[in-house]
Write a protein that holds these residues in place. Structure first.
Motif, PDB file in Angstrom:
ATOM      1  N   TYR A   1      61.990  69.553  14.686  1.00  0.00           N
ATOM      2  CA  TYR A   1      61.154  69.059  15.804  1.00  0.00           C
ATOM      3  C   TYR A   1      62.019  69.541  17.155  1.00  0.00           C
ATOM      4  N   PRO A   2      61.614  70.695  17.675  1.00  0.00           N
ATOM      5  CA  PRO A   2      62.430  71.587  18.433  1.00  0.00           C
ATOM      6  C   PRO A   2      61.728  70.852  20.056  1.00  0.00           C
ATOM      7  N   ASN A   3      62.064  69.679  20.153  1.00  0.00           N
ATOM      8  CA  ASN A   3      61.399  69.202  21.499  1.00  0.00           C
ATOM      9  C   ASN A   3      62.782  68.674  22.327  1.00  0.00           C
ATOM     10  N   LYS A   4      62.677  68.555  23.480  1.00  0.00           N
ATOM     11  CA  LYS A   4      63.743  68.358  24.566  1.00  0.00           C
ATOM     12  C   LYS A   4      64.090  66.910  24.220  1.00  0.00           C
ATOM     13  N   LEU A   5      63.364  65.956  24.188  1.00  0.00           N
ATOM     14  CA  LEU A   5      63.501  64.895  23.686  1.00  0.00           C
ATOM     15  C   LEU A   5      63.032  64.149  22.260  1.00  0.00           C
ATOM     16  N   ASP A   6      64.030  63.862  21.456  1.00  0.00           N
ATOM     17  CA  ASP A   6      63.695  63.455  20.039  1.00  0.00           C
ATOM     18  C   ASP A   6      63.237  62.141  19.812  1.00  0.00           C
ATOM     19  N   THR A   7      61.823  62.006  19.989  1.00  0.00           N
ATOM     20  CA  THR A   7      61.268  60.705  19.777  1.00  0.00           C
ATOM     21  C   THR A   7      60.404  60.698  18.364  1.00  0.00           C
ATOM     22  N   ILE A   8      60.536  61.417  17.554  1.00  0.00           N
ATOM     23  CA  ILE A   8      59.864  61.751  16.321  1.00  0.00           C
ATOM     24  C   ILE A   8      60.868  61.154  15.083  1.00  0.00           C
ATOM     25  N   THR A   9      62.023  61.486  15.055  1.00  0.00           N
ATOM     26  CA  THR A   9      63.058  60.850  13.813  1.00  0.00           C
ATOM     27  C   THR A   9      63.504  59.574  14.292  1.00  0.00           C
ATOM     28  N   TRP A  10      62.542  58.720  14.558  1.00  0.00           N
ATOM     29  CA  TRP A  10      62.542  57.226  14.813  1.00  0.00           C
ATOM     30  C   TRP A  10      63.418  56.639  13.787  1.00  0.00           C
ATOM     31  N   THR A  11      64.389  55.716  13.881  1.00  0.00           N
ATOM     32  CA  THR A  11      65.023  54.883  12.786  1.00  0.00           C
ATOM     33  C   THR A  11      64.745  53.441  13.026  1.00  0.00           C
ATOM     34  N   TRP A  12      65.323  52.604  12.112  1.00  0.00           N
ATOM     35  CA  TRP A  12      64.855  51.370  12.157  1.00  0.00           C
ATOM     36  C   TRP A  12      65.784  50.721  13.324  1.00  0.00           C
ATOM     37  N   GLN A  13      66.465  51.347  14.137  1.00  0.00           N
ATOM     38  CA  GLN A  13      67.270  50.728  14.847  1.00  0.00           C
ATOM     39  C   GLN A  13      67.077  51.465  16.210  1.00  0.00           C
ATOM     40  N   GLY A  14      67.116  50.978  17.556  1.00  0.00           N
ATOM     41  CA  GLY A  14      66.905  51.720  18.993  1.00  0.00           C
ATOM     42  C   GLY A  14      65.542  51.063  19.651  1.00  0.00           C
ATOM     43  N   PRO A  15      65.032  51.822  20.630  1.00  0.00           N
ATOM     44  CA  PRO A  15      63.971  51.468  21.219  1.00  0.00           C
ATOM     45  C   PRO A  15      62.729  51.035  20.209  1.00  0.00           C
ATOM     46  N   GLY A  16      62.078  50.176  21.160  1.00  0.00           N
ATOM     47  CA  GLY A  16      60.587  49.632  20.042  1.00  0.00           C
ATOM     48  C   GLY A  16      59.769  50.816  19.972  1.00  0.00           C
ATOM     49  N   ALA A  17      58.643  50.561  19.341  1.00  0.00           N
ATOM     50  CA  ALA A  17      57.638  51.438  19.116  1.00  0.00           C
ATOM     51  C   ALA A  17      56.752  51.914  20.344  1.00  0.00           C
ATOM     52  N   LEU A  18      56.677  50.752  21.318  1.00  0.00           N
ATOM     53  CA  LEU A  18      55.886  50.985  22.516  1.00  0.00           C
ATOM     54  C   LEU A  18      56.574  51.916  23.377  1.00  0.00           C
ATOM     55  N   GLU A  19      58.003  51.878  23.321  1.00  0.00           N
ATOM     56  CA  GLU A  19      58.899  52.587  24.307  1.00  0.00           C
ATOM     57  C   GLU A  19      58.984  54.151  23.689  1.00  0.00           C
ATOM     58  N   ILE A  20      59.044  54.237  22.269  1.00  0.00           N
ATOM     59  CA  ILE A  20      58.907  55.642  21.716  1.00  0.00           C
ATOM     60  C   ILE A  20      57.723  56.255  22.021  1.00  0.00           C
ATOM     61  N   LEU A  21      56.711  55.499  22.112  1.00  0.00           N
ATOM     62  CA  LEU A  21      55.272  55.940  22.435  1.00  0.00           C
ATOM     63  C   LEU A  21      55.143  56.602  23.809  1.00  0.00           C
ATOM     64  N   TRP A  22      55.749  55.827  24.452  1.00  0.00           N
ATOM     65  CA  TRP A  22      55.681  56.237  26.008  1.00  0.00           C
ATOM     66  C   TRP A  22      56.409  57.514  26.353  1.00  0.00           C
ATOM     67  N   LEU A  23      57.759  57.406  25.665  1.00  0.00           N
ATOM     68  CA  LEU A  23      58.587  58.575  25.824  1.00  0.00           C
ATOM     69  C   LEU A  23      57.890  59.786  25.186  1.00  0.00           C
ATOM     70  N   THR A  24      57.133  59.663  24.055  1.00  0.00           N
ATOM     71  CA  THR A  24      56.494  60.923  23.406  1.00  0.00           C
ATOM     72  C   THR A  24      55.467  61.443  24.339  1.00  0.00           C
ATOM     73  N   LEU A  25      54.582  60.466  25.065  1.00  0.00           N
ATOM     74  CA  LEU A  25      53.522  60.747  25.893  1.00  0.00           C
ATOM     75  C   LEU A  25      54.023  61.444  27.156  1.00  0.00           C
ATOM     76  N   CYS A  26      55.197  61.263  27.542  1.00  0.00           N
ATOM     77  CA  CYS A  26      55.820  61.852  28.752  1.00  0.00           C
ATOM     78  C   CYS A  26      55.978  63.228  28.627  1.00  0.00           C
ATOM     79  N   GLN A  27      55.947  63.696  27.446  1.00  0.00           N
ATOM     80  CA  GLN A  27      56.385  65.201  27.454  1.00  0.00           C
ATOM     81  C   GLN A  27      54.962  65.864  27.382  1.00  0.00           C
ATOM     82  N   PHE A  28      55.128  66.970  27.888  1.00  0.00           N
ATOM     83  CA  PHE A  28      53.763  67.741  27.895  1.00  0.00           C
ATOM     84  C   PHE A  28      52.986  68.342  26.709  1.00  0.00           C
ATOM     85  N   HIS A  29      54.217  68.391  25.698  1.00  0.00           N
ATOM     86  CA  HIS A  29      53.842  68.742  24.202  1.00  0.00           C
ATOM     87  C   HIS A  29      54.897  68.360  23.187  1.00  0.00           C
TER      88      HIS A  29
END
Length: 332
Positions: A37-65
């Motif tokens: 996943y060659p993205n500037k912000l890695d929101t794809i390899t999400w594990t069972w700890q860390g930010p919640g699903a909505l925050e991960i979705l928001w961070l993912t949508l904030c990237q142009f691609h």
């Protein structure tokens, strides 16, 4: 065709953890596939700890691609030895995939990660020997997640033995396993004075933590039953033995905690005393154990390892104990 994710979980791309052998038991060829996943912000390899699903979705949508690279490696055809040994087959495929990804491999399993990150009141320090203990338990062919009935049996036997210590041969008979290199390594973890004998109660407490990592008070209640006197009390020394074993460390100072529980200054406490205290102070470990001992030579440093992508704890080999070092004992 069947697609299988052999780690059995999502990790943070710092290494490949142990592959589960199920996909390799048939002994048929497999097609290794690696994802990047060659993205500037890695929101794809999400594990069972860390930010919640909505925050991960928001961070993912904030990237142009968001990009993903899929590489199909050559079909891996197992040797005759690999067909007979699914674990060897899985390890060899993992090595090929790790080389393609440019990452290391580690003997941690999904269950080890769950143990290290359990949400119980006693979080494990980074240098705990309980991860090594859990690995040895599995090496004996035991599954920690299905061991609760056996735990009751081992605990009942240990209560009858009380303070009696056992040698390796007696430990083998107690577990009903033949003496082996694995059993010797497990025995060594509890051989605090290197005099060839161990307190079987410590094994039972460690096994309880591995079987029920989030149920701190259940393990402590069992430990009280193992150590308590005829009137149902334990001393400060007993509490130190219990918590050292439950956390898998060589030294710990429990004086502050013991005095807080022992409000009447009797020099002994019951499990009911401890339970009432824990109910009033649900963060007792942080307040009375870790706070005074972080960074001290006791080895009670924080278990919050670095997170390379800001999302998942790093369990890469660089943060794990060197496999060539001798086993870290609970006590020295």
């Amino acid at each position: 065709k069947i697609m299988i994710f052999p780690e059995g979980t999502c990790t943070n791309r710092s290494c490949l953890i142990t592959f589960k052998p199920g996909a390799f038991i048939p002994g048929v060829p497999v097609q290794p596939v690696v994802l990047r996943y060659p993205n500037k912000l890695d929101t794809i390899t999400w594990t069972w700890q860390g930010p919640g699903a909505l925050e991960i979705l928001w961070l993912t949508l904030c990237q142009f691609h968001n990009s993903v690279e899929i590489e199909f490696l050559p079909v891996y055809i197992p040797s005759e030895e690999e067909r007979k040994n699914p674990v060897l087959y899985a390890n060899n495929v993992r090595r090929v995939m790790a080389e393609a990804l440019g990452v290391s491999v580690t003997d941690y399993t999904f269950e080890d990660c769950q143990l290290a990150l359990a949400e119980g009141q006693l979080r494990l320090p980074s240098d705990t020997c309980l991860l090594e203990f859990a690995k040895l338990v599995r090496s004996l062919g035991l599954k920690p997640e299905t061991l609760e009935d056996d735990l009751d049996k081992y605990a009942a036997s240990a209560m009858k033995m009380k303070k009696e210590k056992v040698d390796l041969k007696e430990f083998s008979a107690y577990l009903e396993f033949p003496v082996s290199h694995t059993l010797e390594n497990m025995f060594a973890l509890f051989d605090e004075n290197e005099d060839g004998i161990i307190d079987i109660r410590e094994f039972v407490i460690a096994l309880s933590v591995v079987c029920k990592p989030s149920k701190t008070l259940e393990t402590i209640q069992l430990a009280f039953q193992l150590y308590q006197s005829e009137n149902g009390t334990i001393t400060e020394e007993d509490l130190a033995h219990i918590l050292k074993t439950a956390m898998g460390v060589s030294q710990i100072n429990v004086t502050h905690l013991f005095r807080a529980v022992d409000e009447e200054e009797k020099g002994e406490i019951t499990y009911d005393d401890f339970y009432r205290f824990a109910e009033l102070h649900p963060h007792f470990a942080e307040d009375y154990l870790y706070a005074d001992q972080m960074g001290a030579e006791t080895g009670l440093e924080t278990s919050s390892l670095s997170a390379p992508n800001g999302i998942c704890t790093d369990f890469s080999p660089e943060n794990a104990e060197d496999k060539n070092k001798p086993l870290q004992k609970k006590l020295n």
